[in-house]
Design a protein around this motif. Structure first.
Motif, PDB file in Angstrom:
ATOM      1  N   PRO A 105      36.466  53.103  54.966  1.00  0.00           N
ATOM      2  CA  PRO A 105      37.472  53.115  53.897  1.00  0.00           C
ATOM      3  C   PRO A 105      37.403  51.892  52.986  1.00  0.00           C
ATOM      4  O   PRO A 105      37.736  51.973  51.806  1.00  0.00           O
ATOM      5  CB  PRO A 105      38.804  53.153  54.664  1.00  0.00           C
ATOM      6  N   CYS A 106      36.975  50.753  53.555  1.00  0.00           N
ATOM      7  CA  CYS A 106      36.832  49.545  52.736  1.00  0.00           C
ATOM      8  C   CYS A 106      35.768  49.757  51.660  1.00  0.00           C
ATOM      9  O   CYS A 106      35.938  49.336  50.503  1.00  0.00           O
ATOM     10  CB  CYS A 106      36.444  48.354  53.606  1.00  0.00           C
ATOM     11  N   ARG A 107      34.689  50.418  52.028  1.00  0.00           N
ATOM     12  CA  ARG A 107      33.626  50.692  51.068  1.00  0.00           C
ATOM     13  C   ARG A 107      34.125  51.613  49.957  1.00  0.00           C
ATOM     14  O   ARG A 107      33.779  51.440  48.789  1.00  0.00           O
ATOM     15  CB  ARG A 107      32.424  51.335  51.780  1.00  0.00           C
ATOM     16  N   GLU A 108      34.975  52.561  50.326  1.00  0.00           N
ATOM     17  CA  GLU A 108      35.473  53.525  49.355  1.00  0.00           C
ATOM     18  C   GLU A 108      36.438  52.883  48.344  1.00  0.00           C
ATOM     19  O   GLU A 108      36.465  53.267  47.173  1.00  0.00           O
ATOM     20  CB  GLU A 108      36.161  54.681  50.077  1.00  0.00           C
ATOM     21  N   GLU A 109      37.245  51.907  48.808  1.00  0.00           N
ATOM     22  CA  GLU A 109      38.237  51.344  47.903  1.00  0.00           C
ATOM     23  C   GLU A 109      37.759  50.099  47.155  1.00  0.00           C
ATOM     24  O   GLU A 109      38.411  49.664  46.206  1.00  0.00           O
ATOM     25  CB  GLU A 109      39.531  51.015  48.650  1.00  0.00           C
ATOM     26  N   MET A 110      36.619  49.525  47.544  1.00  0.00           N
ATOM     27  CA  MET A 110      36.169  48.291  46.903  1.00  0.00           C
ATOM     28  C   MET A 110      35.936  48.442  45.399  1.00  0.00           C
ATOM     29  O   MET A 110      36.339  47.551  44.618  1.00  0.00           O
ATOM     30  CB  MET A 110      34.917  47.759  47.599  1.00  0.00           C
ATOM     31  N   PRO A 111      35.314  49.542  44.941  1.00  0.00           N
ATOM     32  CA  PRO A 111      35.161  49.689  43.487  1.00  0.00           C
ATOM     33  C   PRO A 111      36.505  49.777  42.762  1.00  0.00           C
ATOM     34  O   PRO A 111      36.622  49.354  41.605  1.00  0.00           O
ATOM     35  CB  PRO A 111      34.375  51.002  43.349  1.00  0.00           C
ATOM     36  N   GLN A 112      37.517  50.315  43.433  1.00  0.00           N
ATOM     37  CA  GLN A 112      38.845  50.413  42.828  1.00  0.00           C
ATOM     38  C   GLN A 112      39.493  49.033  42.718  1.00  0.00           C
ATOM     39  O   GLN A 112      40.146  48.716  41.717  1.00  0.00           O
ATOM     40  CB  GLN A 112      39.707  51.368  43.647  1.00  0.00           C
ATOM     41  N   LEU A 113      39.323  48.221  43.750  1.00  0.00           N
ATOM     42  CA  LEU A 113      39.816  46.850  43.691  1.00  0.00           C
ATOM     43  C   LEU A 113      39.096  46.074  42.588  1.00  0.00           C
ATOM     44  O   LEU A 113      39.700  45.250  41.883  1.00  0.00           O
ATOM     45  CB  LEU A 113      39.612  46.160  45.042  1.00  0.00           C
ATOM     46  N   ASN A 114      37.808  46.349  42.445  1.00  0.00           N
ATOM     47  CA  ASN A 114      37.031  45.698  41.392  1.00  0.00           C
ATOM     48  C   ASN A 114      37.563  46.085  40.013  1.00  0.00           C
ATOM     49  O   ASN A 114      37.675  45.236  39.120  1.00  0.00           O
ATOM     50  CB  ASN A 114      35.559  46.094  41.517  1.00  0.00           C
ATOM     51  N   ALA A 115      37.915  47.362  39.847  1.00  0.00           N
ATOM     52  CA  ALA A 115      38.461  47.826  38.572  1.00  0.00           C
ATOM     53  C   ALA A 115      39.789  47.142  38.261  1.00  0.00           C
ATOM     54  O   ALA A 115      40.074  46.782  37.113  1.00  0.00           O
ATOM     55  CB  ALA A 115      38.633  49.349  38.601  1.00  0.00           C
ATOM     56  N   LEU A 116      40.596  46.941  39.309  1.00  0.00           N
ATOM     57  CA  LEU A 116      41.877  46.264  39.132  1.00  0.00           C
ATOM     58  C   LEU A 116      41.667  44.818  38.701  1.00  0.00           C
ATOM     59  O   LEU A 116      42.356  44.309  37.801  1.00  0.00           O
ATOM     60  CB  LEU A 116      42.666  46.330  40.439  1.00  0.00           C
ATOM     61  N   GLN A 117      40.708  44.150  39.336  1.00  0.00           N
ATOM     62  CA  GLN A 117      40.399  42.776  38.969  1.00  0.00           C
ATOM     63  C   GLN A 117      39.850  42.705  37.546  1.00  0.00           C
ATOM     64  O   GLN A 117      40.203  41.809  36.774  1.00  0.00           O
ATOM     65  CB  GLN A 117      39.382  42.188  39.957  1.00  0.00           C
ATOM     66  N   SER A 118      39.002  43.667  37.193  1.00  0.00           N
ATOM     67  CA  SER A 118      38.405  43.682  35.858  1.00  0.00           C
ATOM     68  C   SER A 118      39.467  43.805  34.781  1.00  0.00           C
ATOM     69  O   SER A 118      39.380  43.166  33.723  1.00  0.00           O
ATOM     70  CB  SER A 118      37.411  44.845  35.736  1.00  0.00           C
ATOM     71  N   GLU A 119      40.485  44.629  35.031  1.00  0.00           N
ATOM     72  CA  GLU A 119      41.491  44.888  34.010  1.00  0.00           C
ATOM     73  C   GLU A 119      42.595  43.835  33.974  1.00  0.00           C
ATOM     74  O   GLU A 119      43.038  43.436  32.897  1.00  0.00           O
ATOM     75  CB  GLU A 119      42.121  46.261  34.235  1.00  0.00           C
ATOM     76  N   LEU A 120      43.040  43.378  35.157  1.00  0.00           N
ATOM     77  CA  LEU A 120      44.209  42.507  35.204  1.00  0.00           C
ATOM     78  C   LEU A 120      43.912  41.077  35.642  1.00  0.00           C
ATOM     79  O   LEU A 120      44.773  40.197  35.532  1.00  0.00           O
ATOM     80  CB  LEU A 120      45.267  43.100  36.140  1.00  0.00           C
ATOM     81  N   GLY A 121      42.714  40.833  36.153  1.00  0.00           N
ATOM     82  CA  GLY A 121      42.391  39.510  36.676  1.00  0.00           C
ATOM     83  C   GLY A 121      42.413  38.431  35.605  1.00  0.00           C
ATOM     84  O   GLY A 121      42.091  38.677  34.448  1.00  0.00           O
ATOM     85  N   GLY A 122      42.807  37.232  36.003  1.00  0.00           N
ATOM     86  CA  GLY A 122      42.876  36.110  35.070  1.00  0.00           C
ATOM     87  C   GLY A 122      43.669  34.979  35.684  1.00  0.00           C
ATOM     88  O   GLY A 122      43.775  34.876  36.915  1.00  0.00           O
ATOM     89  N   ASP A 123      44.240  34.134  34.848  1.00  0.00           N
ATOM     90  CA  ASP A 123      44.989  32.982  35.342  1.00  0.00           C
ATOM     91  C   ASP A 123      46.223  33.393  36.142  1.00  0.00           C
ATOM     92  O   ASP A 123      46.660  32.657  37.024  1.00  0.00           O
ATOM     93  CB  ASP A 123      45.419  32.095  34.175  1.00  0.00           C
ATOM     94  N   GLY A 124      46.766  34.576  35.817  1.00  0.00           N
ATOM     95  CA  GLY A 124      48.002  34.978  36.485  1.00  0.00           C
ATOM     96  C   GLY A 124      47.833  35.920  37.642  1.00  0.00           C
ATOM     97  O   GLY A 124      48.797  36.206  38.369  1.00  0.00           O
ATOM     98  N   PHE A 125      46.601  36.406  37.859  1.00  0.00           N
ATOM     99  CA  PHE A 125      46.386  37.386  38.927  1.00  0.00           C
ATOM    100  C   PHE A 125      44.930  37.384  39.380  1.00  0.00           C
ATOM    101  O   PHE A 125      44.015  37.247  38.571  1.00  0.00           O
ATOM    102  CB  PHE A 125      46.751  38.795  38.454  1.00  0.00           C
ATOM    103  N   GLU A 126      44.745  37.564  40.700  1.00  0.00           N
ATOM    104  CA  GLU A 126      43.393  37.702  41.242  1.00  0.00           C
ATOM    105  C   GLU A 126      43.404  38.612  42.463  1.00  0.00           C
ATOM    106  O   GLU A 126      44.297  38.542  43.308  1.00  0.00           O
ATOM    107  CB  GLU A 126      42.808  36.352  41.649  1.00  0.00           C
ATOM    108  N   VAL A 127      42.393  39.474  42.539  1.00  0.00           N
ATOM    109  CA  VAL A 127      42.120  40.214  43.764  1.00  0.00           C
ATOM    110  C   VAL A 127      41.248  39.319  44.637  1.00  0.00           C
ATOM    111  O   VAL A 127      40.138  38.949  44.241  1.00  0.00           O
ATOM    112  CB  VAL A 127      41.382  41.540  43.484  1.00  0.00           C
ATOM    113  N   VAL A 128      41.754  38.945  45.799  1.00  0.00           N
ATOM    114  CA  VAL A 128      40.996  38.131  46.744  1.00  0.00           C
ATOM    115  C   VAL A 128      40.562  39.046  47.878  1.00  0.00           C
ATOM    116  O   VAL A 128      41.337  39.373  48.776  1.00  0.00           O
ATOM    117  CB  VAL A 128      41.842  36.954  47.276  1.00  0.00           C
TER     118      VAL A 128
END
Length: 226
Positions: free
Chosen positions: A117-140
């Protein structure tokens, strides 16, 4: 203590399966079950919470009512709680502590390369980081494999998660420190380092409901209304 008394003090396996059942019933698929009884002590953060927690009811703050759809299994804390201190490594081996995460909203995803399941959701987490990541938010995305960070780096490349850093837990203690009860486990942490809620099992982090949840946490941090 006689046998009947012993039975009264034996925790039912169903107790440990509640968090997994929530995720499965919500349609999030397989959860890799790794908990031990010590992860579910009365002093440990609840993995499931009360009905009020699950529905984002009274006291749920900025996340109230947002754990729906793809985020149905996300458990909102009535009040943010401070997790134990923890440490891990950034790419290149630089030390990072939970204190270093303060100052922005963090979606802390605990995962392993052997977790399907981790493999399946990793691209989705990446998409979230791509769209919202920055000084105020990070997917760790924090890997707990044994044997070094190379596995995590290769895994992120294979899954196309190029916007996520290969964070790694060399201690092997993070899973138990955070009282995680399944793989993956994802915590939403506010800029003060407090857990706003968590989700046990995989989820579609690229879904509109996930984005709305994260944006609400970021908005609360910016307005100081956590």
């Amino acid at each position: 203590m006689n046998s009947s008394q012993k039975r009264k003090h034996t925790t039912s396996p169903a107790t440990y399966a509640v968090a997994v059942a929530v995720a499965l019933l919500a349609g999030f698929g397989t959860v890799y079950w790794l908990s031990t009884p010590s992860d579910n002590r009365s002093d440990a953060p609840s993995s499931v919470g009360s009905a009020t927690d699950r529905t984002g009811g009274a006291g749920a703050g900025p996340l109230k009512g947002l754990n729906t759809g793809a985020m149905t299994a996300f458990v909102v804390r009535p009040e943010p709680v401070t997790p134990p201190d923890f440490a891990f490594e950034a790419p290149g081996g630089a030390a990072v502590t939970s204190e270093d995460l303060k100052g922005k909203v963090v979606l802390l995803n605990v995962w392993a390369t052997w977790c399907v399941p981790c493999r399946e959701e990793m691209p989705q987490l990446n998409a979230l980081q791509s769209e919202l990541g920055g000084d105020g938010f990070e997917v760790v995305a924090l890997n707990i494999d044994k044997g070094g960070p190379e596995k995590a780096e290769t895994f992120l490349e294979e899954t196309g998660a190029t916007d996520l850093k290969a964070y790694y837990d060399p201690s092997g203690k993070l899973f138990s420190t955070l009282k995680a009860v399944g793989m993956p486990t994802t915590l939403l942490i506010d800029p003060e380092g407090k857990e706003m809620g968590r989700l046990v099992g995989p989820a579609n982090w690229a879904a509109p409901e996930a984005k709305a949840l994260i944006e609400a946490a970021i908005g609360a941090a910016q307005s100081g209304s956590q």
